[in-house]
Design a protein around this motif. Structure first.
Motif, mmCIF file in Angstrom:
data_model
loop_
_atom_site.group_PDB
_atom_site.id
_atom_site.type_symbol
_atom_site.label_atom_id
_atom_site.label_comp_id
_atom_site.label_asym_id
_atom_site.label_seq_id
_atom_site.Cartn_x
_atom_site.Cartn_y
_atom_site.Cartn_z
ATOM 1 N N TYR A 153 0.540 -1.372 0.069
ATOM 2 C CA TYR A 153 -0.260 -0.042 -0.116
ATOM 3 C C TYR A 153 0.529 1.239 -0.236
ATOM 4 C CZ TYR A 153 0.961 -1.062 5.081
ATOM 5 O OH TYR A 153 1.610 -1.627 5.950
ATOM 6 N N ARG A 154 1.678 1.355 0.279
ATOM 7 C CA ARG A 154 2.733 2.666 -0.029
ATOM 8 C C ARG A 154 3.285 2.507 -0.923
ATOM 9 N NH1 ARG A 154 4.347 4.469 4.888
ATOM 10 N NH2 ARG A 154 3.814 2.514 6.345
ATOM 11 N N LEU A 168 -4.686 -3.152 1.750
ATOM 12 C CA LEU A 168 -4.711 -3.199 3.047
ATOM 13 C C LEU A 168 -4.677 -4.429 3.903
ATOM 14 C CD1 LEU A 168 -5.246 -0.119 1.964
ATOM 15 C CD2 LEU A 168 -5.040 0.721 4.591
ATOM 16 N N LEU A 207 -3.041 -6.886 5.545
ATOM 17 C CA LEU A 207 -1.701 -7.653 5.602
ATOM 18 C C LEU A 207 -1.196 -9.395 4.592
ATOM 19 C CD1 LEU A 207 -0.375 -6.319 9.088
ATOM 20 C CD2 LEU A 207 -0.200 -5.049 6.664
ATOM 21 N N ASP A 212 8.196 -5.393 6.317
ATOM 22 C CA ASP A 212 9.054 -5.738 7.021
ATOM 23 C C ASP A 212 7.639 -6.904 8.316
ATOM 24 O OD1 ASP A 212 8.761 -3.204 7.980
ATOM 25 O OD2 ASP A 212 8.887 -3.977 10.180
ATOM 26 N N GLY A 213 6.608 -6.092 8.984
ATOM 27 C CA GLY A 213 5.709 -5.971 10.106
ATOM 28 C C GLY A 213 4.534 -8.022 8.749
ATOM 29 N N ALA A 214 4.690 -7.220 7.945
ATOM 30 C CA ALA A 214 3.376 -8.193 6.890
ATOM 31 C C ALA A 214 3.551 -9.779 6.968
ATOM 32 C CB ALA A 214 3.158 -8.067 6.175
ATOM 33 N N ASN A 235 11.752 -1.602 6.852
ATOM 34 C CA ASN A 235 11.769 -0.030 7.144
ATOM 35 C C ASN A 235 11.774 -0.259 8.747
ATOM 36 O OD1 ASN A 235 9.005 -0.781 7.914
ATOM 37 N ND2 ASN A 235 8.443 1.110 6.991
ATOM 38 N N TRP A 273 9.816 -1.574 10.618
ATOM 39 C CA TRP A 273 9.029 -0.899 11.988
ATOM 40 C C TRP A 273 7.810 -1.441 10.865
ATOM 41 C CZ3 TRP A 273 9.358 0.802 16.317
ATOM 42 C CH2 TRP A 273 10.519 1.560 16.828
ATOM 43 N N ALA A 274 6.284 -2.354 11.942
ATOM 44 C CA ALA A 274 6.153 -2.792 11.867
ATOM 45 C C ALA A 274 4.215 -1.320 12.216
ATOM 46 C CB ALA A 274 4.934 -3.855 12.085
ATOM 47 N N HIS A 283 4.336 5.791 9.819
ATOM 48 C CA HIS A 283 3.660 4.885 9.615
ATOM 49 C C HIS A 283 2.216 5.315 7.811
ATOM 50 C CE1 HIS A 283 1.272 0.868 8.770
ATOM 51 N NE2 HIS A 283 0.539 1.290 8.893
HETATM 52 C C1 LIG Z 1 -4.444 -8.931 8.199
HETATM 53 C C2 LIG Z 1 -4.355 -7.260 9.288
HETATM 54 N N1 LIG Z 1 -3.667 -7.100 10.048
HETATM 55 C C3 LIG Z 1 -2.799 -5.984 10.924
HETATM 56 C C4 LIG Z 1 -2.589 -5.005 10.461
HETATM 57 C C5 LIG Z 1 -3.015 -3.409 10.703
HETATM 58 N N2 LIG Z 1 -1.222 -2.860 10.191
HETATM 59 C C6 LIG Z 1 -1.752 -2.016 8.733
HETATM 60 S S1 LIG Z 1 -0.344 -1.871 7.995
HETATM 61 C C7 LIG Z 1 0.230 -3.119 9.818
HETATM 62 C C8 LIG Z 1 2.200 -3.154 10.108
HETATM 63 C C9 LIG Z 1 2.440 -3.939 9.021
HETATM 64 O O1 LIG Z 1 4.143 -3.083 8.769
HETATM 65 P P1 LIG Z 1 5.077 -3.379 7.234
HETATM 66 O O2 LIG Z 1 4.536 -4.647 6.986
HETATM 67 O O3 LIG Z 1 5.949 -3.693 8.214
HETATM 68 O O4 LIG Z 1 4.437 -2.257 6.416
HETATM 69 P P2 LIG Z 1 5.373 -0.857 6.594
HETATM 70 O O5 LIG Z 1 3.674 0.090 7.071
HETATM 71 O O6 LIG Z 1 5.889 -0.272 7.481
HETATM 72 O O7 LIG Z 1 5.471 -0.638 5.111
HETATM 73 C C10 LIG Z 1 -0.519 -3.722 10.749
HETATM 74 C C11 LIG Z 1 -0.207 -3.434 11.920
HETATM 75 C C12 LIG Z 1 -3.449 -4.762 9.129
HETATM 76 N N3 LIG Z 1 -3.809 -4.050 8.417
HETATM 77 N N4 LIG Z 1 -4.343 -6.343 8.395
#
Ligand SMILES: Cc1ncc(C[n+]2csc(CCOP(=O)(O)OP(=O)(O)O)c2C)c(N)n1
Ligand SMILES: [Mg+2]
Length: 280
Positions: free
Chosen positions: A50-51, A90, A92, A121-123, A150, A152-153, A218
């Motif tokens: 999404y970014r 959106l 993840l 990274d968080g995803a 990056n 961070w999640a 974020h």
């Molecule tokens: C399945 C799911 N769980 C939780 C969220 C809430 N959420 C949106 S963005 C995010 C963090 C994602 O971090 P990362 O994957 O590192 O991507 P970044 O935003 O840092 O580019 C979270 C937990 C979501 N959108 N989808």
């Protein structure tokens, strides 16, 4: 990179004015996005998170089409068939399964080129990512996983989400991988070009983990000052890939003030037009 930065800045202004509901910034990710997108070229289908705004712009998605999505004006601001740039996701990590499934579908129809999927990274903590890596490995799916790490999640630091790098994890699934710094678009370009050659030559997936800095929060709904030290934020700003690459090319005499002024005038005109269109 300069155009992506300017469009991103304009999006922040529009969001403050209430014209956009939300904006996830790509600032700090530009070298990773432009380097990877140019390396794979126009043939592969791109499945973004999404970014990936710099990738979108290179795929001929217009800035107002990106904005339309974050203004809630359309389901998907652009035509994914024309651009072969999928809608933003959106939820993840689901896009990783879409990408692997799409790649297998392409192969079954004899329509082969590979698929590039972007993930944060968080995803990668989501089960979908593990399923997608395993499926890609056993099916030898032609998928390039690009993980922009990056750190961070939202407010959760990457080191609290994993004990190994994402690149190491990919190898556990049988996927070749590499982890690289993401400040220099030329080194990202070289690495991703080699990854693309591997996918085309071996008909096998590949994962590139690119370390980037998250300059803004974020999204526009996040105040990163609440959970990041000011030193950490300052270090990330000091390693800004756009400033660094501009300085490097200027130092080498490859771009001059007149060229930079021309880019500046182009993006200012673009942003003025966007403001008129969006603030009504
Ligand atoms: C399945 C799911 N769980 C939780 C969220 C809430 N959420 C949106 S963005 C995010 C963090 C994602 O971090 P990362 O994957 O590192 O991507 P970044 O935003 O840092 O580019 C979270 C937990 C979501 N959108 N989808
Ligand atoms: Mg992240």
């Amino acid at each position: 990179m300069l155009v992506a930065r300017a469009v991103d800045e304009e999006a922040h202004r529009l969001q403050k004015q209430g014209a956009l509901d939300l904006w996830p910034s790509c600032q700090g990710h530009e070298a990773a996005q432009v380097g990877s997108a140019l390396a794979v070229g126009p043939a592969p289908t791109v499945v973004p998170s999404y970014r990936e705004h710099a990738v979108a712009l290179l795929r001929d998605v217009a800035p107002h089409e990106l904005f339309a999505q974050f203004a809630g004006r359309t389901f998907c601001g652009w035509d994914p068939r024309r651009t072969r740039f999928f809608p933003y996701t959106l939820v993840l990590a689901v896009q990783t399964l879409h990408a692997v499934g799409y790649s297998i579908g392409q192969r079954l129809q004899g329509l082969e080129d590979f698929v590039v999927v972007y993930i944060g990274d968080g995803a990668t903590s989501e089960g979908d990512m593990s399923e997608a890596m395993n499926l890609a490995a056993v099916e030898s799916a032609s998928v390039l996983f690009v993980c922009q790490n990056n750190g961070w999640a939202i407010s959760k630091p990457a080191e609290e989400q994993m004990r190994t790098s994402v690149a190491q994890r990919a190898r556990g699934f049988g996927i070749e991988s590499i982890r690289i710094p993401g400040q220099d678009p030329e080194s990202v370009f070289s690495t991703c070009s080699r990854a693309a050659a591997h996918i085309r030559g071996q008909r096998a997936p590949y994962l590139v983990e690119i370390d980037v800095g998250r300059i803004r929060g974020h999204t526009t709904s996040d105040a990163q000052e609440a959970y990041r030290s000011s030193d950490d934020i300052a270090r990330t700003r000091a390693a800004d890939p756009v400033t660094a690459y501009t300085a490097r090319l200027s130092g080498l005499g490859l771009v001059d003030a007149a060229w930079l002024d021309a880019v500046d005038a182009h993006v200012r005109e673009l942003c003025d037009r966007l403001t008129k269109e969006y603030v009504s």
